[in-house]
Enzyme design. Structure first.
Site, PDB file in Angstrom:
ATOM      1  N   SER A 153      54.729 -13.345 -29.485  1.00  0.00           N
ATOM      2  CA  SER A 153      53.523 -14.106 -30.054  1.00  0.00           C
ATOM      3  C   SER A 153      53.919 -15.727 -29.791  1.00  0.00           C
ATOM      4  O   SER A 153      53.926 -16.164 -28.943  1.00  0.00           O
ATOM      5  CB  SER A 153      53.560 -13.763 -31.548  1.00  0.00           C
ATOM      6  OG  SER A 153      52.243 -14.086 -32.003  1.00  0.00           O
ATOM      7  N   ASP A 245      44.105  -6.957 -29.193  1.00  0.00           N
ATOM      8  CA  ASP A 245      44.661  -8.313 -29.524  1.00  0.00           C
ATOM      9  C   ASP A 245      43.871  -9.487 -29.042  1.00  0.00           C
ATOM     10  O   ASP A 245      43.510  -9.394 -27.750  1.00  0.00           O
ATOM     11  CB  ASP A 245      45.887  -8.283 -29.137  1.00  0.00           C
ATOM     12  CG  ASP A 245      47.038  -9.549 -29.457  1.00  0.00           C
ATOM     13  OD1 ASP A 245      46.244 -10.532 -30.124  1.00  0.00           O
ATOM     14  OD2 ASP A 245      48.150  -9.677 -29.084  1.00  0.00           O
ATOM     15  N   HIS A 275      48.441  -6.314 -32.233  1.00  0.00           N
ATOM     16  CA  HIS A 275      49.528  -7.523 -32.365  1.00  0.00           C
ATOM     17  C   HIS A 275      50.420  -7.050 -33.007  1.00  0.00           C
ATOM     18  O   HIS A 275      50.157  -6.335 -34.155  1.00  0.00           O
ATOM     19  CB  HIS A 275      48.625  -9.051 -32.778  1.00  0.00           C
ATOM     20  CG  HIS A 275      49.508 -10.181 -32.636  1.00  0.00           C
ATOM     21  ND1 HIS A 275      49.567 -10.753 -31.401  1.00  0.00           N
ATOM     22  CD2 HIS A 275      50.108 -10.802 -33.655  1.00  0.00           C
ATOM     23  CE1 HIS A 275      50.537 -11.737 -31.426  1.00  0.00           C
ATOM     24  NE2 HIS A 275      50.910 -11.776 -32.813  1.00  0.00           N
TER      25      HIS A 275
END
Length: 304
Positions: A153, A245, A275
């Site tokens: 991320s 996501d 996610h």
């Protein structure tokens, strides 16, 4: 009026999402920074896992930057792994990805260094990149070993940015970059940012919030690697994204750009994942398979 919320169908991932929302509510970004961090810490503790047998770790400092070193019982390579945690640049710590780091190190048979980089809003961009780049340069210069850069991320954003910085400074030794559901500066009005705007676990509004807190330049090649003028010559990459996501198309587009200029790139899309699925690796078959693929990519790059 109902809001479309695309959802996976894998039962264990739906269970994972229910647990997550019990610790970290969908509207968490509306809370104070301190509250967000308390919720996130509790969530991470819920999904923490026993470390692999024989794993040892120790906290330390590289210059002024806190780090944690992991050393598995069996070391098969001199290449060092550098892990940069996710959390929107706002939450996360050495504790938040503790067992994830240990399991990657154990699978790859390599020492791993996790970085406790400074967080926003107390420290805006480029503080996070500067911290991680200092650690990277220290590892390359002090050990003489190669380094595989890994991040998820926001951490994958930092990892991709480090690879670009290293190339720009002609810094040798980057053996590979492993980017897990990376945030790379895509257009919030297009593609998966629209299709998955209300996806569980992370929404497009959340992404906009984290960008506003970080205050990074929108088209800077290190802050937003999708906007790099050239990616030719970058280190080999493994990029994995989640179907559900809003960041999905960032990874897709970046993998395509790398491939176009001849950079070795491995791309994987998890069809039932959301996610932050790394935390579900011990309860979901899809997440377990995805995590194994990440670990195999790390081991491959580290073995070269």
């Amino acid at each position: 009026m109902s809001i479309d919320r695309p959802m996976p169908t894998e039962e264990s991932i739906l269970e994972f999402l229910d647990v997550c929302e019990g610790f970290y509510p969908p509207d968490a970004v509306e809370a104070s920074i301190d509250q967000q961090r308390q919720w996130y810490d509790a969530l991470c503790a819920r999904f923490d896992h026993a470390l692999p047998q024989g794993m040892v770790y120790a906290d330390g400092m590289v210059l002024r930057i806190p780090i944690r070193r992991y050393r598995p019982r069996t070391i098969t390579t001199s290449t060092v792994l550098l892990y940069l945690h996710g959390g929107g640049f706002v939450v996360g710590s050495l504790e938040s990805h503790h067992s994830i780091c240990a399991e990657i190190a154990d699978f790859a048979g390599a020492e791993l260094v996790s970085v406790d980089y400074r967080l926003a809003p107390e420290y805006r961009w480029p503080a996070q990149s500067e911290d991680c780049f200092l650690v990277l340069k220290h590892l390359l210069s002090s050990t003489g070993s190669k380094v595989v850069i890994i991040g998820d991320s926001a951490g994958a954003n930092l990892a991709a940015g480090l690879a670009i910085r290293a190339l720009g400074e002609a810094l040798p030794g980057i053996a590979g970059q492993v980017l897990v559901y990376p945030a790379l500066g895509g257009d919030l009005q297009k593609g998966s940012y629209v299709e998955m705007a209300n996806a569980p676990g992370l929404t497009t509004a959340d992404v906009a919030y984290y960008r506003s807190v970080l205050q990074a330049p929108l088209r800077h090649p290190v802050a937003a690697p999708l906007h790099a003028v050239s990616v030719e010559g970058l280190a080999p990459a493994f990029i994995t994204v989640a179907r559900f996501d809003p960041l999905r198309d960032d990874g897709r587009a970046y993998a395509a750009r790398l491939a176009e200029v001849g950079v070795e790139v491995w791309f994987r899309e998890e069809p039932q994942m959301v996610h932050a699925w790394l935390r579900a690796r011990h309860m979901s078959e899809g997440a377990r398979a995805g995590f194994k693929a990440v670990c195999e990519a790390v081991r491959l790059f580290a073995s070269r």
